[in-house]
Motif scaffolding. Structure first.
Motif, PDB file in Angstrom:
ATOM      1  N   SER A  48      21.136 -11.748  -6.796  1.00 13.81           N
ATOM      2  CA  SER A  48      21.841 -10.845  -7.707  1.00 13.81           C
ATOM      3  C   SER A  48      23.210 -11.254  -7.425  1.00 13.81           C
ATOM      4  CB  SER A  48      21.439  -9.367  -7.821  1.00 13.81           C
ATOM      5  OG  SER A  48      21.929  -8.700  -6.491  1.00 13.81           O
ATOM      6  N   SER A  98      19.269  -5.141  -9.776  1.00 11.85           N
ATOM      7  CA  SER A  98      19.460  -6.141 -10.554  1.00 11.85           C
ATOM      8  C   SER A  98      18.948  -7.671  -9.851  1.00 11.85           C
ATOM      9  CB  SER A  98      20.964  -6.574 -11.044  1.00 11.85           C
ATOM     10  OG  SER A  98      21.598  -6.869  -9.941  1.00 11.85           O
ATOM     11  N   LEU A  99      18.370  -7.421  -8.649  1.00 13.15           N
ATOM     12  CA  LEU A  99      17.746  -8.889  -8.144  1.00 13.15           C
ATOM     13  C   LEU A  99      16.751  -9.177  -8.973  1.00 13.15           C
ATOM     14  CD1 LEU A  99      17.000  -7.192  -4.715  1.00 13.15           C
ATOM     15  CD2 LEU A  99      18.582  -9.270  -5.103  1.00 13.15           C
ATOM     16  N   LYS A 100      16.705 -10.790  -9.295  1.00 13.51           N
ATOM     17  CA  LYS A 100      15.825 -11.266  -9.964  1.00 13.51           C
ATOM     18  C   LYS A 100      15.248 -12.536  -9.423  1.00 13.51           C
ATOM     19  CE  LYS A 100      19.772 -13.681 -12.082  1.00 13.51           C
ATOM     20  NZ  LYS A 100      20.658 -13.067 -11.195  1.00 13.51           N
ATOM     21  N   PRO A 150      13.691  -3.866  -8.328  1.00 13.37           N
ATOM     22  CA  PRO A 150      14.110  -4.817  -9.567  1.00 13.37           C
ATOM     23  C   PRO A 150      13.360  -4.293 -10.545  1.00 13.37           C
ATOM     24  CG  PRO A 150      13.947  -5.922  -7.322  1.00 13.37           C
ATOM     25  CD  PRO A 150      13.530  -4.694  -7.157  1.00 13.37           C
ATOM     26  N   ASP A 210      25.457 -10.063 -12.862  1.00 10.08           N
ATOM     27  CA  ASP A 210      24.211  -9.423 -13.356  1.00 10.08           C
ATOM     28  C   ASP A 210      24.294  -8.058 -14.076  1.00 10.08           C
ATOM     29  OD1 ASP A 210      22.475 -11.660 -12.786  1.00 10.08           O
ATOM     30  OD2 ASP A 210      22.720 -11.310 -10.570  1.00 10.08           O
TER      31      ASP A 210
END
Length: 421
Positions: free
Chosen positions: A46, A81-83, A371, A69
Motif C-alpha cells: 500500500s 489498504s494493503l492489496k 485488508p 490508496d
C-alpha cells in the motif's frame, strides 16, 4: 535527519500503531509505503502521499493523505489498504502462535514517481511485528471424540468466558479470530466441521449434535466460566451458530456476521429431526466478466417468496444476538436476512438482539486493520467468489464491530456479581 517511528513496533494485529516522520523540510511531500509477505510468499503493498507541516513533521494521527490508496486522515490506512500483488489473494494468517506478520514501512521523497524496489532506496525504513496471539496465550489441539479444532486460552489463572468460533462452509480450520479473542480474555475454541484431518471433505448434512458436543466440551473445561457460552460466526458458520442458539440452552450469546436466517444447501439434523435447506435458483448465479461468482441472487428469489417454515425459528432462542451486516455483501443478502430475523423476534415480543449494519462493508468482516478482501479464489471448490465491500467503509466497520463483539460477549457471558451489605 529524517526519522520514521511507529509505536508500538510489536503489537497485536488489532491494535493501532502511531506512525510519525520527523526531520523533513517544511511542507515537503513524501511517499509512505507499507508491504508484507505472507506465509505462502504472497506480497501485499500500500502507499499514500503526505505533506509535512510547518515544522517538517508528518503525523498520521492528524495528517491527511493527499492520494495513493486512500485520501484523508486515516492513521491505520497503510495497513487496511494493503492489496495483493497477485489478484484474488486473501491475507490469511496460518501460524498464529510462532511468527508475526512483518510489515515494512518505507519513506521516499515525492519526486520518486515510479519505485523499483530492487534499485530505489528509501530515505528511511523500519519493520513492524503484527502478532495474532498475545504473550502467554496457549494453543491446545482438540481431538476429543469426533471433535476437531484448537482451543486458545488466555494467560493467567481463573476462569474465562467461553466462545466457539465458526467460519464459513469452505472447510479447514481458521484460527486467527480465536487466537485474538483469547488475547482479549476469552477461552476460544476454533472449531472445524469439514475438510480437516479426518472430518469429511464434503458434508451431506450438518449434525447439530457435533456442535452440542463442542459446547459441552468447552463448558467442562476447568478454565471456562459458565453457565453459558458464546458463538462468533460468519456465513455458513453463522447459519450453524443461529441453529445452535435455537436448540442449545448452553449458548447464551451469539454473534452472527453476514449470515442467513435460513439453512444453506444441505439439511441440518438434530436428535432425529431433519431441517431442510431453502431451495435455490442456480440459474440466478451471476458470473462477472472476470469470472467472479456472486451467490447473492441464487437464494434471494426463493427467500423473498418462501413461507415461514423455511426460516429458522429464531424466536425459540433464549440467549442474545448480535447481528453484524455488511450492506455491500455480494455473497448473501444479509441485510434482508437480518431484517427478517429481527422482525421475527419483535413479533414474538423479544428484545434480545442488537443489529449493526454497515453501508459499504462487504462479506468478510474481520478484526480491525485487516485488508479488505473483496474477491478471492476458493481452491477447494475451484471458484472465484465476489465478497463485496469498499475499502474505507469496510475498514471502519471492522474497527467498530470488533469492539462491539467483545463488549457484547462480556456483557452476556460474565455474570454480574452483586455485593451484599
Amino acid at each position: 535527519m529524517i526519522q520514521l517511528t511507529a509505536t508500538p513496533a510489536s503489537a497485536l494485529v488489532d491494535e493501532p500503531v502511531h506512525i510519525r516522520a520527523t526531520g523533513l523540510t517544511p511542507f515537503q511531500i513524501v511517499l509512505l509505503q507499507a508491504s508484507l509477505e505472507d506465509e505462502m510468499g504472497n506480497l501485499f503493498h500500500s502507499q499514500a502521499y503526505y505533506r509535512a507541516n510547518e515544522v517538517g513533521e508528518v503525523d498520521l494521527e492528524h495528517a491527511s493523505s493527499l492520494g495513493g490508496d486512500y485520501v484523508g486522515v486515516h492513521p491505520m490506512g497503510l495497513f487496511w489498504s494493503l492489496k495483493p500483488e497477485k489478484i484474488l489473494t486473501r491475507l490469511l494468517k496460518r501460524d498464529v502462535m510462532n511468527s508475526p506478520f512483518q510489515v515494512q514501512l518505507k519513506l521516499y521523497n515525492s519526486n520518486v514517481i515510479l519505485i523499483d524496489n530492487a534499485s530505489t532506496a528509501p530515505n528511511v525504513s523500519l519493520t513492524l511485528e503484527r502478532w495474532y496471539a498475545a504473550p502467554g496465550v496457549t494453543r491446545i489441539q482438540v481431538r476429543e471424540g469426533r471433535l476437531r479444532g484448537v482451543l486458545f486460552l488466555p494467560p493467567g489463572d481463573g476462569c474465562f468466558p467461553g466462545v466457539i468460533d465458526l467460519f464459513g462452509g469452505f472447510g479447514g480450520l481458521t484460527e486467527f479470530r480465536a487466537s485474538l479473542l483469547a488475547s482479549h480474555g476469552f477461552a476460544a475454541l476454533a472449531l472445524a466441521y469439514r475438510d480437516y484431518e479426518d472430518l469429511p471433505s464434503k458434508l451431506e448434512k450438518v449434525d447439530l449434535e457435533y456442535f452440542e458436543e463442542a459446547a459441552n466440551f468447552l463448558l467442562r473445561h476447568p478454565k471456562v466460566l459458565g453457565p453459558g457460552i458464546g458463538v462468533v460466526s460468519i456465513c455458513k458458520g453463522a447459519e450453524i451458530g443461529l441453529s445452535m442458539a435455537i436448540h442449545l440452552k448452553q449458548v447464551t450469546a451469539t454473534v452472527l456476521i453476514n449470515g442467513p436466517n435460513f439453512i444453506l444447501e444441505i439439511p441440518q439434523v438434530y436428535r432425529g429431526q431433519i431441517h431442510q435447506p431453502l431451495p435455490i435458483s442456480p440459474q440466478l448465479l451471476s458470473i462477472s466478466a472476470l469470472g467472479l461468482s456472486e451467490f447473492q441472487h441464487i437464494f434471494e428469489a426463493t427467500r423473498a417468496k418462501a413461507n415461514q417454515t423455511f426460516f429458522l425459528p429464531i424466536e425459540k432462542a433464549q440467549g442474545h444476538f448480535l447481528f453484524i451486516v455488511g450492506e455491500d455483501d455480494k455473497n448473501i443478502n444479509t441485510k434482508a436476512c437480518a431484517k427478517q430475523a429481527t422482525e421475527q423476534l419483535r413479533r414474538n415480543g423479544k428484545k434480545n438482539w442488537t443489529l449493526l449494519s454497515y453501508p459499504g462493508a462487504g462479506h468478510l468482516i474481520e478484526p480491525p486493520y485487516s485488508p479488505l478482501c473483496c474477491a478471492s479464489q476458493i481452491s477447494s471448490l475451484h471458484l472465484l467468489v465476489l465478497w463485496g465491500g469498499e475499502v474505507i467503509p469496510h475498514a471502519a466497520a471492522q474497527e467498530h464491530s470488533w469492539k462491539e463483539i467483545q463488549k457484547f460477549l462480556r456483557k452476556h457471558l460474565i455474570p454480574v456479581v452483586t455485593s451484599r451489605l
